[in-house]
Design an enzyme around this catalytic site. Structure first.
Site, mmCIF file in Angstrom:
data_model
loop_
_atom_site.group_PDB
_atom_site.id
_atom_site.type_symbol
_atom_site.label_atom_id
_atom_site.label_comp_id
_atom_site.label_asym_id
_atom_site.label_seq_id
_atom_site.Cartn_x
_atom_site.Cartn_y
_atom_site.Cartn_z
ATOM 1 N N GLN A 134 0.914 -1.200 -0.066
ATOM 2 C CA GLN A 134 -0.102 0.066 0.058
ATOM 3 C C GLN A 134 0.844 1.295 -0.179
ATOM 4 O OE1 GLN A 134 -3.203 0.891 -0.279
ATOM 5 N NE2 GLN A 134 -2.419 2.995 -0.095
ATOM 6 N N CYS A 135 1.061 1.804 -1.134
ATOM 7 C CA CYS A 135 2.152 2.707 -1.444
ATOM 8 C C CYS A 135 1.601 4.149 -1.154
ATOM 9 C CB CYS A 135 2.852 2.820 -2.658
ATOM 10 S SG CYS A 135 3.866 1.495 -2.971
ATOM 11 N N PRO A 266 -5.579 -2.003 4.961
ATOM 12 C CA PRO A 266 -5.963 -0.756 5.793
ATOM 13 C C PRO A 266 -6.911 0.229 5.093
ATOM 14 C CG PRO A 266 -3.686 -0.157 4.817
ATOM 15 C CD PRO A 266 -4.038 -1.627 4.477
ATOM 16 N N GLY A 268 -10.554 0.847 2.416
ATOM 17 C CA GLY A 268 -11.545 -0.025 1.787
ATOM 18 C C GLY A 268 -11.166 -0.477 0.271
ATOM 19 N N GLY A 269 -10.833 0.613 -0.779
ATOM 20 C CA GLY A 269 -10.191 -0.003 -1.856
ATOM 21 C C GLY A 269 -8.903 1.211 -2.209
ATOM 22 N N HIS A 295 -16.238 4.141 -6.887
ATOM 23 C CA HIS A 295 -15.135 4.882 -6.601
ATOM 24 C C HIS A 295 -13.807 4.713 -7.101
ATOM 25 C CE1 HIS A 295 -13.379 7.949 -3.646
ATOM 26 N NE2 HIS A 295 -12.169 7.002 -3.635
ATOM 27 N N ASP A 376 0.119 11.215 5.951
ATOM 28 C CA ASP A 376 -1.010 10.043 6.879
ATOM 29 C C ASP A 376 -1.703 10.602 8.034
ATOM 30 O OD1 ASP A 376 -0.564 7.982 5.059
ATOM 31 O OD2 ASP A 376 1.191 7.091 6.493
ATOM 32 N N ARG A 563 -9.250 -2.530 8.089
ATOM 33 C CA ARG A 563 -9.581 -1.514 7.520
ATOM 34 C C ARG A 563 -9.784 -0.161 8.459
ATOM 35 N NH1 ARG A 563 -15.163 -1.120 4.113
ATOM 36 N NH2 ARG A 563 -14.930 0.654 3.260
ATOM 37 N N MET A 564 -8.844 0.703 8.326
ATOM 38 C CA MET A 564 -8.731 1.813 9.014
ATOM 39 C C MET A 564 -10.077 2.688 9.365
ATOM 40 S SD MET A 564 -4.955 3.567 9.008
ATOM 41 C CE MET A 564 -4.845 3.621 7.248
ATOM 42 N N LYS A 565 -10.642 2.729 8.437
ATOM 43 C CA LYS A 565 -12.242 3.513 8.535
ATOM 44 C C LYS A 565 -13.053 3.023 9.827
ATOM 45 C CE LYS A 565 -16.553 3.993 5.937
ATOM 46 N NZ LYS A 565 -17.164 3.508 4.826
#
Ligand code: BES
Ligand code: ZN
Length: 611
Positions: A134-135, A266, A268-269, A295, A376, A563-565
């Site tokens: 995840q960049c 981390p 959703g998409g 999205h 971040d 997932r952080m959300k």
């Protein structure tokens, strides 16, 4: 050490020299949890007087840098780590060419912030280990030394070896997977991304991954255990792509595949080109979370073709994407649904501005100042929703979709495949609508640079939510000492989005009594919902009510999913409930080693744990 004048999050100097192509030759070592090999940067001087190349890197060890065409070894130094990683300085030979290649031999470290390595026991199938990247925003620098700024775009190609049994995927067109070479107990996979992309779009995933075709240009990829569910939930992908093309112009990336990641992913998409990365928490069995796919599809234009030049202008990526996402959903499911999506996320915006950050916080501006700040830390729904609201406002102002949609297409045409700033957008908008008197009323300064909620709220069509609000009101007014007139059938006809809005409206204002929540659970069984969004909102309603049964549900959710959300609000909610603070801290300690770095770090901040 000086950061780039054009990007406060990067050490690179694309005003001196820029990358035009990246070739990656990698080997994946799952035992050591490192990726090693070569990164070949094709570069072109912008300023002919330049004598060194500056790159970004983080927790990477570089063993040599070779200069092509001559093959000589170059001297380089890597400075100490800051929150932006390290500045790498490579001395060019005297009399260096206008265009040249740098061949960097290097390896990542197990601490690489872009990569998460999972043991086979941590995967669904349990037979093979897994790794994924995840960049975005600035983690590409921990995976390869590069000009890690979205103002630089380069095509890329890659050749990756991995142990037999592992399938490797990247954010490009797959080459040769049928005939992949097998050598020394390893298999080689090749990829090409011919369209120039910013560094954060370079992505890799590898594990026991299988695929299923879901459309003329689409497959879903997942571990065997998820593949059928994924194919079902994302069956409307081609319809979404066609709608997006109708709105935005041709889809230029060739394939559009979706990869379901392990639960610790981390986000959703993530709009990795040719291959959207998605969390398994979207799989609900009823397609109700496919808006995330709309999205990510929208990003194929907004973000991936027209790109923010740095993360201060992140709203150009995400605000535009939400705006287009909603237009796709509106065309597929009707205007009221588009409005419902706006209503749902307006609440999240309100919570973020007024509670999480506070309305004076500089992070609530549309265009933020990121000098000295890790992107971040600034990440939130604000660029998404304040951005989409701004575009909604502009659309109304210029006379509606018939005027604004052609503008959108002209905007893509004008700026693809460039990286731009807010001023580039503003200038083009003013020029395009120079005949429209009303645009003189736009208070650009307030919209762009003042903190707080947006200065305008769309007149949302509430037809789909009125029922949700009246049900919520009835529950609020019920006194558990009196007989209960609810039967359980109240929400039977609600869509998932309506149930979410019902729950979210219960989160605003004073909390419910635990006995009311208990009754609701008995009737609606929301803790058994297959939709993770519903479960999440339900747990929040429960925690707000200090309903004890919500605590194990919260602990389970944050343990099962990364997932952080979901994680960040749930951890914060538990932390704020003083009697449960220790549960939050203990759960974090128990789970942190299963988390990708960004998630571990963000939660540590949320829980006030110094690292
Ligand atoms: N590009 C983002 C994810 C992201 C942003 C990762 C910034 C790292 C840094 C992606 O397109 C996104 O917005 N995902 C959302 C989808 C939602 C708004 C429909 C998500 O993950 O929830
Ligand atoms: Zn996005």
């Amino acid at each position: 050490m000086a950061l780039s004048p054009g990007d406060p999050s990067s050490y690179a100097r694309p005003d001196h020299v820029k990358t035009t192509h990246i070739h990656l030759d990698w080997d994946l070592d799952f035992d050591k949890k490192i990726l090693s090999g070569e990164c070949i940067l094709s570069m072109e001087k912008v300023d002919n007087g330049v004598s060194c190349v500056l790159l970004d890197c983080r927790t990477i060890s570089v063993s040599s840098v070779i200069y092509e065409p001559t093959g000589e070894n170059l001297t380089f130094k890597i400075d100490g780590e800051t929150s932006f990683g390290s500045r790498m300085e490579i001395q060019l030979p005297s009399g260096s060419e206008k265009t040249f290649k740098l061949i960097l031999k290097y390896s990542t470290s197990p601490e690489c912030s872009a990569l998460q390595w999972l043991s086979k026991e941590q995967t669904a199938g349990g037979t093979q280990p897994y790794v994924f990247s995840q960049c975005q925003a600035i983690h590409a620098r921990s995976m390869l030394p590069c000009q890690d700024t979205p103002s630089v775009k380069a095509s890329y190609s890659a050749s990756v070896t991995a142990p037999l049994g592992i399938t490797v995927l990247m954010s490009g067109i797959r080459k040769s997977d049928e005939t992949a070479e097998i050598w020394n107990g390893k298999k080689k996979f090749k990829f090409e991304q011919p369209i120039p992309v910013q560094s954060y779009l370079i992505a890799i995933a590898a594990g026991a991954i299988v695929s299923k075709k879901i459309g003329p240009r689409s497959h879903v990829w997942a571990e065997e255990a998820f593949i059928e569910k994924a194919a079902f939930d994302f069956a409307d992908t081609e319809a979404m792509l066609k709608t997006a093309e109708d709105l935005c112009g041709p889809y230029v990336w060739g394939e559009y595949d979706i990869l379901i990641l392990p639960p610790s992913f981390p986000f959703g998409g993530m709009e990795n080109p040719c291959l959207t990365f998605a969390t398994p928490s979207l799989l609900s069995g009823d397609k109700s979370n496919a808006d995330v796919i709309a999205h990510e599809i929208a990003h194929s234009w907004t973000g991936n073709l027209v790109t923010n030049c740095n993360f201060e202008h992140f709203w150009l990526n995400e605000g535009f994407t939400v705006f287009v996402e909603r237009k796709i959903l509106g065309r597929l499911h009707g205007e009221p649904y588009r409005h419902l999506s706006g209503i749902l996320r307006w609440k999240q915006l309100d919570e973020c501005v007024n509670e999480t950050f506070g309305p004076e916080s500089p992070f609530t501006k549309l265009v933020v100042d990121l000098k000295g700040i890790d992107p971040d830390d600034a990440f939130s729904v604000i660029p998404y929703e304040k951005g989409a609201t701004f575009l909604w406002y502009l659309e109304e102002l210029v006379g509606g979709a018939d005027q604004f949609e052609p503008f959108l297409r002209a905007y893509f045409e004008k700026f693809k495949p460039k990286s731009i700033s807010t001023d580039d957008f503003k200038e083009f908008f003013i020029e395009y609508f120079s005949n429209v008197e009303a645009i003189k009323d736009i208070d650009w300064a307030t919209w762009l640079y003042v903190s707080g909620m947006p200065p305008y709220k769309p007149k949302f069509d509430e037809s789909l939510v009125l029922e949700c609000y009246s049900l919520a009101e009835n529950w609020r007014n019920w006194n558990p000492d009196y007989p209960c007139t609810f039967t359980g059938s109240e929400i039977k006809s609600f869509s998932s989005a309506q149930i979410r809005e019902f729950l979210n409206s219960l989160l605003v204002g004073s909390a419910l009594l635990p006995a009311v929540v208990e009754k609701m659970e008995n009737l609606y069984k929301l803790s058994e919902s297959c939709n993770m969004e519903i479960l999440f909102s339900w747990i929040r309603v429960g925690i707000a009510a200090r309903w004890e049964a919500a605590v194990p549900l919260a602990v389970k959710l944050v343990t099962d999913i990364g997932r952080m959300k979901f994680l960040r609000p749930l951890y914060r909610d538990l932390y704020a409930w003083e009697a449960k603070r220790q549960v939050a801290l203990d759960t974090y300690t128990a789970n942190k080693n299963q988390m990708i770095a960004v998630c571990r770090d963000m939660l540590a901040k949320d829980l006030h744990i110094s690292q």
